[in-house]
Design a protein around this motif. Structure first.
Motif, short mmCIF file in Angstrom:
data_model
loop_
_atom_site.label_atom_id
_atom_site.label_comp_id
_atom_site.label_asym_id
_atom_site.label_seq_id
_atom_site.Cartn_x
_atom_site.Cartn_y
_atom_site.Cartn_z
N SER A 1 0.83 -1.21 0.00
CA SER A 1 0.00 0.00 0.00
C SER A 1 0.86 1.26 0.00
N ILE A 2 1.92 1.24 0.78
CA ILE A 2 2.82 2.40 0.84
C ILE A 2 3.50 2.63 -0.50
N LEU A 3 3.97 1.56 -1.11
CA LEU A 3 4.63 1.69 -2.41
C LEU A 3 3.65 2.18 -3.48
N ARG A 4 2.40 1.75 -3.40
CA ARG A 4 1.40 2.25 -4.36
C ARG A 4 1.21 3.75 -4.21
N GLU A 5 1.22 4.24 -2.96
CA GLU A 5 1.05 5.68 -2.79
C GLU A 5 2.25 6.45 -3.32
N ILE A 6 3.44 5.91 -3.16
CA ILE A 6 4.62 6.57 -3.75
C ILE A 6 4.45 6.68 -5.26
N GLU A 7 3.96 5.63 -5.87
CA GLU A 7 3.72 5.67 -7.32
C GLU A 7 2.63 6.68 -7.67
N GLU A 8 1.61 6.79 -6.81
CA GLU A 8 0.56 7.79 -7.03
C GLU A 8 1.16 9.21 -7.00
N ILE A 9 2.03 9.45 -6.04
CA ILE A 9 2.68 10.77 -5.96
C ILE A 9 3.49 11.03 -7.23
N ARG A 10 4.24 10.04 -7.63
CA ARG A 10 5.06 10.17 -8.84
C ARG A 10 4.21 10.49 -10.07
N ARG B 1 13.11 2.99 -2.17
CA ARG B 1 14.19 3.58 -2.98
C ARG B 1 14.23 3.00 -4.39
N ASN B 2 13.69 1.78 -4.53
CA ASN B 2 13.75 1.11 -5.82
C ASN B 2 12.56 1.44 -6.72
N VAL B 3 11.61 2.23 -6.23
CA VAL B 3 10.47 2.61 -7.07
C VAL B 3 10.97 3.46 -8.23
N LYS B 4 10.56 3.13 -9.42
CA LYS B 4 10.99 3.85 -10.61
C LYS B 4 10.59 5.32 -10.51
N GLU C 1 13.43 -2.81 5.35
CA GLU C 1 13.01 -3.38 4.07
C GLU C 1 12.10 -2.42 3.31
N LEU C 2 11.22 -1.72 4.03
CA LEU C 2 10.36 -0.73 3.39
C LEU C 2 11.20 0.37 2.75
N TYR C 3 12.18 0.88 3.47
CA TYR C 3 13.06 1.91 2.91
C TYR C 3 13.72 1.43 1.62
N ARG C 4 14.21 0.21 1.64
CA ARG C 4 14.93 -0.32 0.47
C ARG C 4 14.00 -0.47 -0.72
#
Length: 758
Positions: free
Chosen positions: A432-441, A504-507, A498-501
């Motif tokens: 869910s957190i990674l999806r929100e980072i992608e939403e911001i991007r 950082r790998n999100v395109k 692990e979340l931080y890592r």
């Protein structure tokens, strides 16, 4: 009625959707009739009123609740920052079919309006253009009363931080009075405290089925206005003073049972020594001491205790008692905080004249799947178009950040997070957190590849919890980390690493910064986490909050010893060097906190100078309603321990000059403060700290044209005019709590502390 509150909540997204679900999802929740017409609505089922601008983003409570209720099938309208001088704005969306939900906003309106010295702030970070005066003092009360005038027969539910902190009789710093529960003064039908998702969804569906709000007596996280009587609902009433006796202090107190030990008819217990004994669960009673209990016996006794707790409630001292006796006020604060664990809290009741304010147990925390559902709702992730692009400072600060969790088990006595969000951490999943980072991007205008924060109330409590759910459900500690980190607390930071890592790998992401406050006492338990943080997630400066250096005030704040800061500093510098980076710690401190002496502040100033720190702005303690430190300020007693008439007196800086002196020590380098500091140091017998060498705190000389404003200097403005102070629901010129920014640094000059809330 059955008042046995289940510890198994109905899943948040398991309700059958309301019929209006057919209208679909709105691009923004409507703020006008024209928007309602475009959506095909003839009316709103629910209207939310807020003191903030409407930003459709999950960092803003009204957006979360509005979108959640929309997902449940309800038509939700927003009235943002209405003109409270008449009812026109409160009627612009028409009459809601179910209820008005009212909040003062993300901040308490009085904290939003006034500094710690009760001076009017000059801007509002939650208003477009930082324009002041867009909400009244005590906005919760004013909005509720206006909504009641607009539609007398529509139920009113008040909530948010302002309601949470005022659910019982409370000390009001701005008027220096004990005020009644906000439920009474707002004339609302119900007050909700804590995270509102569960309670508001349940209430909405029950109202939609035709149930009257006056019959909803069993909602967790709610406060009700009932006729005064004894033994409500056939339950056993317990007098709080029999649980935590207010009277002459005896030589020794059992810290677990709060029973007086050492008196004529009692003896000091021998605590069990077997390895399975756990103080968080197994407080020895006088009938148990000296016995060896098996695990089976111990579990049985725990269950018996829980069963007994389900059939009683606690009567707190009445409004008149806490108004007229500060000992009772401190006692009440202590009892309320002891009943905040949703898994074992009992209902509380407090008499106000011929009425009783009934406080149900807090809401159960959201599960990870539910947290994901809340944060994955279809937010537009932008301010409402009605603002036409005007800057909203609060939005600008958080629009590239991600909230990964809620709650805080730190229990800092001056903080309101625990009273509102609770001590149990509620986590989102990594996906869910990674999806929100992608939403911001993909959707947030201006994104340059930098996520400004992955955090929450604290930076590093993600996935930290009690090792045993049974212990967690029975524990009644104020804090999991004070006075020491509980042995039952899992401090493994691997899920966060692990979340931080993965983040950082999100395109498209260039850097992930951590801006939320770090609990360094937890971080030093996991050096791998400190290395990960320092190597990859510090943008030159890392803010942490020791709050003080001296044990006296730290013990009242429930903060760790400064030696923990020293340990963290060693690791921070070590890993910064290994990473080949020049990075700096920015420590935050509080002036004038209860338990702080002039000597404590002097020692803090010496520590700052010795370590080369200079504060741009300082944070002075504000006694917010219902906080433990606020109770210390008003009562000058210590509610962290059983309160007695002759128990510990808490030294409390009061009065403008005294509080100003404590702030001046934090800004020892400012010539405006030197006359005040010279006078104080001489009175303290520390004139040896006045001189022109680097070993002195302040110099003998005074630059021309400085030191004329009693220690405030430029902070009062160019003309140093005294500002008026009002607490009524009239036009004011407020200034919001300033956001934290960093001062400049160079190797040849002292480090400058972050600008802190004045």
């Amino acid at each position: 009625m059955n008042f046995s509150f289940s510890n198994n909540a109905k899943p948040l997204f398991s309700y059958k959707p309301y019929w209006a679900k057919r209208f679909g999802t709105a691009p923004f929740l409507p703020m006008s009739r024209d928007e309602m017409n475009i959506l095909g609505w003839d009316s709103c089922d629910i209207i939310l009123i807020t003191g903030d601008a409407y930003v459709d983003h999950p960092s803003f409570a009204m957006a979360i609740l509005g979108r959640l209720l929309e997902e449940q099938g309800f038509r939700v309208g927003i009235i943002s920052q209405p003109d409270w001088k008449n009812t026109d704005d409160f009627m612009k969306l028409g009459k809601p079919n179910l209820y008005f939900g009212i909040s003062a906003g993300n901040m308490d309106s009085m904290v939003n309006h006034y500094t710690s010295d009760r001076k009017i702030r000059h801007n509002d970070a939650y208003t477009p253009g930082d324009v002041p005066g867009k909400r009244p003092d005590r906005a919760l009360l004013v909005y509720s009363q206006r909504a009641k005038e607009a539609y007398k027969d529509v139920p009113i539910i008040v909530g948010g931080i302002e309601a949470s902190l005022r659910r019982i009789a409370h000390y009001d710093y701005w008027s220096e009075k004990i005020r009644r529960s906000a439920l009474l003064d707002s004339r609302a039908d119900m007050l909700l405290f804590g995270n509102g998702e569960r309670s508001l969804v349940e209430i909405s569906h029950r109202l939609a089925k035709g149930e009257k709000i006056s019959n909803m007596l069993d909602i967790r996280g709610s406060a009700l206005n009932l006729p005064h009587q004894r033994n409500h609902f056939g339950l056993t009433e317990l007098d709080s003073t029999t649980l935590d006796e207010v009277g002459k202090i005896e030589p020794l107190i059992n810290p677990y049972t709060n029973q007086v030990i050492g008196s004529e008819n009692e003896h000091t217990p021998n605590f069990p020594t077997d390895q399975n004994f756990n103080a968080a669960l197994d407080a020895p009673t006088l009938t148990q001491v000296g016995t060896d209990l098996t695990d089976k016996d111990r579990n049985q006794k725990r269950e018996e205790k829980q069963q007994a707790r389900r059939t009683n409630y606690i009567r707190l001292p009445s409004f008149d008692q806490v108004k007229n006796d500060r000992i009772y006020y401190a006692h009440t604060s202590r009892l309320l905080h002891l009943e905040t664990n949703p898994y074992n809290a009992r209902p509380l009741v407090q008499q106000h004249g011929d009425r009783d304010i009934w406080i149900n147990p807090p809401p159960l925390p959201l599960e990870t799947k539910e947290m994901d559902g809340v944060y994955d709702l279809p937010y537009s992730r932008a301010p409402h178009p009605a603002y036409k692009g005007a800057k909203i400072a609060a939005w600008e600060m958080i629009k590239f950040s991600v909230n990964i969790m809620r709650g805080c088990f730190g229990g800092c006595s001056f903080c309101s997070i625990t009273e509102h969000e609770g001590r149990i951490i509620q986590n989102r999943s990594q996906d869910s957190i990674l999806r929100e980072i992608e939403e911001i991007r993909d959707r947030t205008e201006g994104f340059t590849g930098i996520i400004s924060d992955l955090g929450g109330p604290t930076a590093n409590m993600y996935r930290l919890a009690c090792k045993d759910p049974n212990i967690e459900h029975n524990c009644r500690r104020f804090s999991c980390v004070s006075p020491d980190i509980c042995k039952n607390l899992n401090t493994n930071h691997k899920p966060l690493i692990e979340l931080y890592r993965q983040a950082r790998n999100v395109k498209g992401v260039k850097k992930i910064l951590i801006a939320s406050g770090l609990r360094y006492d937890l971080a030093i338990r996991d050096e791998e986490y400190v290395k990960e943080l320092v190597t990859h997630h510090v943008g030159g400066y890392l803010k942490i909050a020791p709050e003080h250096t001296e044990e006296g005030p730290l013990s009242k704040m429930m903060k760790p010893s400064i030696t923990n800061y020293d340990k963290f500093k060693v690791l921070f510098e070590k890993f910064s060097k290994e990473a080949g980076k020049k990075q700096y710690l920015i420590p935050y401190f509080i002036a004038a906190h209860p338990g702080t002496s002039d000597e404590d502040m002097m020692n803090l100033a010496l520590w700052l100078k010795r370590n080369g720190f200079r504060a741009d702005q300082v944070q002075a303690f504000i006694p917010t309603p219902m906080s433990l430190a606020g109770a210390m300020y008003h009562s000058e007693k210590n509610p962290l321990k059983p309160v007695k008439t002759d128990s510990e007196v808490v030294l409390t800086p009061k009065g403008l000059k005294h509080r100003r002196l404590h702030k001046a020590f934090l800004r020892y380098h400012d010539p405006e403060n030197w006359p005040l500091l010279r006078e104080a140091l001489k009175q303290m017998g520390r004139a040896d700290l006045i001189g022109n060498s680097k070993n002195h705190l302040i110099p003998l000389y005074q630059p021309k044209g400085t030191g004329l404003a009693g220690g405030e200097g430029k902070r009062l403005g160019k003309k140093h005019h005294k500002q008026s102070f009002t607490t009524k629901g009239v036009y004011t010129r407020p200034k919001s709590a300033s956001t934290s920014t960093f001062g400049s640094h160079s190797s040849s000059k002292p480090q400058r502390l972050a600008k802190q809330k004045p």
